[in-house]
Design a protein around this motif. Structure first.
Motif, PDB file in Angstrom:
ATOM      1  N   ILE A   1       0.798  -1.228   0.000  1.00 33.86           N
ATOM      2  CA  ILE A   1       0.000   0.000   0.000  1.00 33.86           C
ATOM      3  C   ILE A   1       0.835   1.285   0.000  1.00 33.86           C
ATOM      4  O   ILE A   1       0.278   2.367  -0.112  1.00 33.86           O
ATOM      5  CB  ILE A   1      -0.992   0.010   1.185  1.00 33.86           C
ATOM      6  CG1 ILE A   1      -0.261  -0.035   2.528  1.00 33.86           C
ATOM      7  CG2 ILE A   1      -1.982  -1.139   1.051  1.00 33.86           C
ATOM      8  CD1 ILE A   1      -1.172   0.135   3.737  1.00 33.86           C
ATOM      9  N   ASP A   2       2.125   1.173   0.100  1.00 33.94           N
ATOM     10  CA  ASP A   2       3.024   2.323   0.114  1.00 33.94           C
ATOM     11  C   ASP A   2       3.611   2.511  -1.293  1.00 33.94           C
ATOM     12  O   ASP A   2       4.338   1.640  -1.779  1.00 33.94           O
ATOM     13  CB  ASP A   2       4.129   2.079   1.138  1.00 33.94           C
ATOM     14  CG  ASP A   2       5.162   3.189   1.192  1.00 33.94           C
ATOM     15  OD1 ASP A   2       5.216   4.051   0.279  1.00 33.94           O
ATOM     16  OD2 ASP A   2       5.945   3.189   2.152  1.00 33.94           O
ATOM     17  N   PRO A   3       3.305   3.633  -1.973  1.00 32.07           N
ATOM     18  CA  PRO A   3       3.802   3.826  -3.337  1.00 32.07           C
ATOM     19  C   PRO A   3       5.323   3.748  -3.452  1.00 32.07           C
ATOM     20  O   PRO A   3       5.837   3.225  -4.442  1.00 32.07           O
ATOM     21  CB  PRO A   3       3.306   5.224  -3.725  1.00 32.07           C
ATOM     22  CG  PRO A   3       2.194   5.524  -2.780  1.00 32.07           C
ATOM     23  CD  PRO A   3       2.481   4.751  -1.519  1.00 32.07           C
TER      24      PRO A   3
ATOM     25  N   GLU B   1       0.073   6.409  -9.716  1.00 30.74           N
ATOM     26  CA  GLU B   1      -1.079   6.411  -8.811  1.00 30.74           C
ATOM     27  C   GLU B   1      -1.167   5.043  -8.142  1.00 30.74           C
ATOM     28  O   GLU B   1      -0.991   4.019  -8.787  1.00 30.74           O
ATOM     29  CB  GLU B   1      -2.368   6.680  -9.588  1.00 30.74           C
ATOM     30  CG  GLU B   1      -3.611   6.712  -8.721  1.00 30.74           C
ATOM     31  CD  GLU B   1      -4.893   6.973  -9.510  1.00 30.74           C
ATOM     32  OE1 GLU B   1      -5.957   7.021  -8.869  1.00 30.74           O
ATOM     33  OE2 GLU B   1      -4.837   7.116 -10.744  1.00 30.74           O
ATOM     34  N   LEU B   2      -1.439   5.047  -6.836  1.00 24.37           N
ATOM     35  CA  LEU B   2      -1.672   3.813  -6.094  1.00 24.37           C
ATOM     36  C   LEU B   2      -2.785   4.078  -5.094  1.00 24.37           C
ATOM     37  O   LEU B   2      -2.605   4.834  -4.142  1.00 24.37           O
ATOM     38  CB  LEU B   2      -0.408   3.336  -5.369  1.00 24.37           C
ATOM     39  CG  LEU B   2      -0.572   2.053  -4.552  1.00 24.37           C
ATOM     40  CD1 LEU B   2      -0.928   0.867  -5.456  1.00 24.37           C
ATOM     41  CD2 LEU B   2       0.693   1.756  -3.754  1.00 24.37           C
ATOM     42  N   ASP B   3      -3.934   3.459  -5.345  1.00 25.38           N
ATOM     43  CA  ASP B   3      -5.116   3.611  -4.506  1.00 25.38           C
ATOM     44  C   ASP B   3      -5.664   2.206  -4.267  1.00 25.38           C
ATOM     45  O   ASP B   3      -6.503   1.719  -5.024  1.00 25.38           O
ATOM     46  CB  ASP B   3      -6.140   4.502  -5.208  1.00 25.38           C
ATOM     47  CG  ASP B   3      -7.375   4.774  -4.368  1.00 25.38           C
ATOM     48  OD1 ASP B   3      -7.390   4.417  -3.177  1.00 25.38           O
ATOM     49  OD2 ASP B   3      -8.337   5.343  -4.923  1.00 25.38           O
TER      50      ASP B   3
ATOM     51  N   THR C   1       9.623  -0.764   4.514  1.00 28.10           N
ATOM     52  CA  THR C   1       9.117  -0.005   3.378  1.00 28.10           C
ATOM     53  C   THR C   1       9.641   1.410   3.416  1.00 28.10           C
ATOM     54  O   THR C   1      10.069   1.910   4.441  1.00 28.10           O
ATOM     55  CB  THR C   1       7.575   0.013   3.396  1.00 28.10           C
ATOM     56  OG1 THR C   1       7.153   0.617   4.606  1.00 28.10           O
ATOM     57  CG2 THR C   1       6.991  -1.367   3.261  1.00 28.10           C
ATOM     58  N   GLY C   2       9.569   2.027   2.251  1.00 27.07           N
ATOM     59  CA  GLY C   2       9.926   3.450   2.190  1.00 27.07           C
ATOM     60  C   GLY C   2      11.187   3.727   1.494  1.00 27.07           C
ATOM     61  O   GLY C   2      11.921   3.126   0.918  1.00 27.07           O
TER      62      GLY C   2
END
Length: 157
Positions: free
Chosen positions: A28-30, A48-50, A156-157
């Motif tokens: 869920i983290d772009p 885009e990530l939704d 993540t990140g």
């Protein structure tokens, strides 16, 4: 459109030394998904990530040779931390019709490990051959899950 009640054309599973929460965070983290989406040697730019029912994942993958592949995925079902179904909108420039994928995330060993399964269903035998033979989707899916593991375990990140 094929449905997931039939035998998948592609079925890849990997058990990872990460919790379902770590796997979900990488989904869920772009910034995180850009690090693992695609086969080895590819980079991804997330436009885009939704991640929700009716949401979109718009990503451009760049191959090692510099060629780019625009991909749009529409999410059908999202059960946070457990299951995602989406439809890849196809690639007319490569003669590919839309295809459906189902990702399941299942806890193993009281959350110490997680089984992630990716199943894809293609629209026709011709599409199946293009994905599996021409684009080597099975190897790419295995590499994608390996990269997901690296990001989930490393944070993540």
């Amino acid at each position: 459109m094929p449905n997931d009640s039939i035998t998948p054309d592609l079925d890849v599973t990997r058990v990872m030394p990460a919790s379902p929460d770590q796997i979900w965070s990488a989904w869920i983290d772009p910034t995180a998904i850009a690090r693992w989406w695609g086969p080895d040697g590819f980079t991804s730019t997330v436009r885009e990530l939704d991640v929700r029912e009716g949401g979109r994942f718009d990503v451009v993958m760049q191959g090692p040779d510099g060629s780019t592949f625009e991909n749009l995925y529409l999410f059908d079902t999202v059960e946070a931390g457990m299951r995602v179904t989406y439809v890849h909108q196809g690639a007319p420039e490569h003669g590919l019709a839309p295809s459906r994928s189902v990702v399941t995330i299942e806890e193993v060993d009281a959350g110490k490990r997680t089984s992630v399964t990716l199943r894809s269903f293609y629209a026709s035998e011709s599409d199946r051959k293009k994905h599996l033979v021409v684009f080597q989707a099975a190897a790419g899916a295995q590499q994608l899950l390996e990269r997901l593991e690296q990001v989930a375990v490393g944070g993540t990140g």
